[in-house]
Enzyme design. Sequence first.
Site, short mmCIF file in Angstrom:
data_model
loop_
_atom_site.label_atom_id
_atom_site.label_comp_id
_atom_site.label_asym_id
_atom_site.label_seq_id
_atom_site.Cartn_x
_atom_site.Cartn_y
_atom_site.Cartn_z
N GLU A 115 2.29 14.77 18.11
CA GLU A 115 1.69 15.28 16.86
C GLU A 115 0.23 15.69 17.12
O GLU A 115 -0.21 16.75 16.67
CB GLU A 115 1.78 14.15 15.83
CG GLU A 115 1.28 14.44 14.46
CD GLU A 115 1.40 13.17 13.58
OE1 GLU A 115 2.50 12.57 13.53
OE2 GLU A 115 0.39 12.78 12.97
N ASN A 139 2.56 0.99 12.19
CA ASN A 139 2.27 1.65 13.47
C ASN A 139 1.74 0.66 14.49
O ASN A 139 0.62 0.79 14.98
CB ASN A 139 1.22 2.74 13.26
CG ASN A 139 1.86 4.08 12.99
OD1 ASN A 139 3.03 4.29 13.30
ND2 ASN A 139 1.10 4.98 12.43
N ALA A 186 -1.71 -2.28 10.83
CA ALA A 186 -1.34 -2.69 12.19
C ALA A 186 -2.41 -3.59 12.80
O ALA A 186 -3.59 -3.51 12.43
CB ALA A 186 -1.14 -1.45 13.05
N SER A 233 8.08 7.41 10.49
CA SER A 233 7.21 8.58 10.48
C SER A 233 7.42 9.39 9.21
O SER A 233 8.47 9.34 8.60
CB SER A 233 7.50 9.45 11.70
OG SER A 233 6.79 10.65 11.59
N GLY A 234 6.41 10.16 8.87
CA GLY A 234 6.56 11.06 7.74
C GLY A 234 5.55 10.82 6.64
O GLY A 234 5.60 11.47 5.60
N GLY A 235 4.65 9.86 6.89
CA GLY A 235 3.61 9.60 5.90
C GLY A 235 4.22 9.13 4.58
O GLY A 235 5.37 8.69 4.54
N HIS A 287 5.66 10.01 19.75
CA HIS A 287 5.80 10.95 18.64
C HIS A 287 4.41 11.30 18.08
O HIS A 287 4.08 12.47 17.88
CB HIS A 287 6.68 10.33 17.55
CG HIS A 287 6.56 10.98 16.21
ND1 HIS A 287 5.47 10.78 15.38
CD2 HIS A 287 7.37 11.83 15.55
CE1 HIS A 287 5.62 11.50 14.28
NE2 HIS A 287 6.77 12.14 14.36
N ASN A 288 3.60 10.28 17.84
CA ASN A 288 2.26 10.53 17.31
C ASN A 288 1.40 11.29 18.31
O ASN A 288 0.58 12.13 17.92
CB ASN A 288 1.58 9.21 16.94
CG ASN A 288 2.10 8.65 15.64
OD1 ASN A 288 3.24 8.89 15.28
ND2 ASN A 288 1.28 7.89 14.93
N LYS A 340 7.70 5.89 18.75
CA LYS A 340 6.84 6.33 17.63
C LYS A 340 5.44 6.69 18.14
O LYS A 340 4.81 7.64 17.68
CB LYS A 340 6.77 5.23 16.57
CG LYS A 340 5.78 5.50 15.43
CD LYS A 340 6.16 6.74 14.67
CE LYS A 340 5.43 7.06 13.39
NZ LYS A 340 4.09 6.69 13.17
N ALA A 382 0.89 -1.17 0.00
CA ALA A 382 0.00 0.00 0.00
C ALA A 382 0.93 1.22 0.00
O ALA A 382 2.15 1.08 -0.17
CB ALA A 382 -0.91 -0.03 1.23
P1 NBP Z 1 -2.66 0.09 5.29
O1 NBP Z 1 -2.53 0.29 6.74
O2 NBP Z 1 -3.84 0.66 4.58
O3 NBP Z 1 -2.61 -1.50 4.97
C1 NBP Z 1 -2.76 -1.99 3.66
C2 NBP Z 1 -1.77 -3.11 3.41
O4 NBP Z 1 -1.96 -4.16 4.37
C3 NBP Z 1 -1.99 -3.74 2.04
O5 NBP Z 1 -0.75 -4.10 1.51
C4 NBP Z 1 -2.85 -4.95 2.39
O6 NBP Z 1 -2.77 -5.96 1.43
C5 NBP Z 1 -2.17 -5.38 3.65
N1 NBP Z 1 -2.94 -6.33 4.46
C6 NBP Z 1 -4.08 -6.19 5.15
BR1 NBP Z 1 -5.11 -4.67 5.18
N2 NBP Z 1 -4.47 -7.29 5.79
C7 NBP Z 1 -3.54 -8.20 5.50
C8 NBP Z 1 -3.37 -9.54 5.86
N3 NBP Z 1 -4.22 -10.14 6.69
N4 NBP Z 1 -2.30 -10.22 5.37
C9 NBP Z 1 -1.43 -9.60 4.55
N5 NBP Z 1 -1.52 -8.31 4.18
C10 NBP Z 1 -2.56 -7.61 4.65
O7 NBP Z 1 -1.33 0.60 4.52
P2 NBP Z 1 -0.47 1.93 4.72
O8 NBP Z 1 -1.33 3.15 4.83
O9 NBP Z 1 0.58 1.88 3.67
O10 NBP Z 1 0.19 1.74 6.16
C11 NBP Z 1 1.04 0.64 6.45
C12 NBP Z 1 1.49 0.77 7.90
O11 NBP Z 1 2.22 2.00 8.05
C13 NBP Z 1 0.34 0.85 8.92
O12 NBP Z 1 0.73 0.23 10.11
C14 NBP Z 1 0.17 2.33 9.14
O13 NBP Z 1 -0.42 2.63 10.37
C15 NBP Z 1 1.62 2.78 9.09
N6 NBP Z 1 1.81 4.18 8.76
C16 NBP Z 1 1.04 4.79 7.83
C17 NBP Z 1 1.25 6.13 7.54
C18 NBP Z 1 0.42 6.80 6.49
O14 NBP Z 1 0.60 8.02 6.33
N7 NBP Z 1 -0.42 6.08 5.75
C19 NBP Z 1 2.25 6.84 8.18
C20 NBP Z 1 3.06 6.19 9.11
C21 NBP Z 1 2.82 4.87 9.38
P3 NBP Z 1 -3.88 -6.06 0.25
O15 NBP Z 1 -3.41 -5.14 -0.80
O16 NBP Z 1 -3.83 -7.48 -0.15
O17 NBP Z 1 -5.20 -5.66 0.84
#
Ligand code: NBP
Length: 473
Positions: A188, A101, A75, A127-129, A184-185, A181, A10
């Site tokens: 934020e 996260n 997560a 961090s940093g999106g 940190h959040n 982290k 993702a």
């Molecule tokens: P998401 O948190 O939206 O998760 C989507 C990903 O998880 C996809 O690759 C999906 O696969 C996979 N997935 C799921 Br849902 N259930 C699964 C399972 N049971 N088995 C295997 N894969 C599974 O993605 P993101 O926004 O890129 O965030 C990823 C992590 O980074 C999270 O923990 C998030 O909190 C953290 N984070 C995000 C940000 C941000 O700005 N978005 C910033 C900092 C940290 P699929 O494609 O097959 O559905």
Amino acid sequence: MSQIGVTGLAVMGANLARNIARNGVPIAVHNRTASKTKDFMDEFSGEGDFTGTETLQEFVEALERPRRIIVMVKAGAPVDGVIADLEPLLDKDDIIIDAGNSHYVDTRRREEELTAKGLRFIGSGVSGGEEGALNGPSIMPGGPREAYGEVEEIFTTIAAQVDGSPCCAYIGPDGAGHYVKMVHNGIEYADMQLIAEAYDLLRHGIGLDVPAIKAIFDDWNRGDLESFLIEITATVLDKVDAETGKPLIDVIVDQAEQKGTGRWTAQDALELGVPLTGITEAVFARSLSALRDQRRDASGVLAGPKPGGLPESLVDDIRAALYASKVVAYAQGFEQMAAAAKTYNWDLKMGELAKIWRGGCIIRARFLNRITESYDAHPDLVNLLMAPYFQDAVASAQDAWRKVIVSAVEQGVAVPAFSSSLAYYDGYRRERGPANLIQGQRDFFGAHTYRRVDKDGSFHTRWSQDGTEVRTD
Ligand code: NBP
């Protein structure tokens, strides 16, 4: 062979993988839904040495040993699911890195379970999106020190760089990285709430229009408030809605959502007994914002003060109040990390934490340099407010801080984070507060005993009997 792998493509995983590949590291990529891996390869494979894989088996076979696998999925249960699927395919000493996260409690559990099975586990805050993941995030890795040593070069290369140093440093064992982290959040959350309160005062207290407020944030971003969040606030305020021609801010619904890291921080502070008022108020403010229907009904019924309007001369005082409140939010966040370090036996380096937050992450700010300098000069600092720089900063802001809060209360503009930060400051600087009365009350109704200022021991007064005091220890 690929040197490292990312599963979970993702937005975060895809951008992190691209960042790694752009830095010349051969990388294997995988996603549960294989079509997303194909889309990823179609779009980005030209950026570096990628190996796209359809199955987990192919994925692990594409990796050098010991394998280094970054898991970047949602997560919670998905992380456990991916680990369970990976485990039978891995060999002793392979390293799984959870870069999402995750809650630090889960990270501690996963580290213990995987260590028992001969695997190594790193729980890393990132961090940093999406923009940070692609161009340089702030990275907070926790887990076995020697396992970190095996990813250090890649992590420090892909991290944001500030003044020649990477925004990545080993945080500590097991859940330390995800804990930091999480805080940190939380910070934020507090920072965003404080900015929102400043905006509310400028908009609904003084009555300035959106372009004027945008200009004020631009101006503030040239001073000691300079930070990513102040900068993007000006950018958000500058945006005009294409459909209505109004400032976009005026058509955005005033309900703040939350994914849970702020709530975790507040819950953990309650467990540790840390007075984390700023961050917790920020979480509660989001909860209050969610009650939109109730607020709409209440707005026509509940009395407020007569509208008066605040003078424009208050603008600079609001800036000072924002700065002082922000110092308190950070002081509380660092206090919480110090308490956790004691509880979990982590040797957290406070100055280093502020240093790796200077780039790549959402709370990056000029003022983090001051925090690093304060901890470098006083490694045993018990509270950031006690550092000479921050003592002076808050001392010179406090008159304005008080004036702003008094004005807000008189106007009926809610400033929960501003005012709870000042209450914390006033409580913290009191040698003798009013809790003696609480102890007296507790002893009265529950014989909970109290200590005296003039001698050792525990005491109880026989309130309902003859009124005499007895020693109870
Ligand atoms: P998401 O948190 O939206 O998760 C989507 C990903 O998880 C996809 O690759 C999906 O696969 C996979 N997935 C799921 Br849902 N259930 C699964 C399972 N049971 N088995 C295997 N894969 C599974 O993605 P993101 O926004 O890129 O965030 C990823 C992590 O980074 C999270 O923990 C998030 O909190 C953290 N984070 C995000 C940000 C941000 O700005 N978005 C910033 C900092 C940290 P699929 O494609 O097959 O559905």
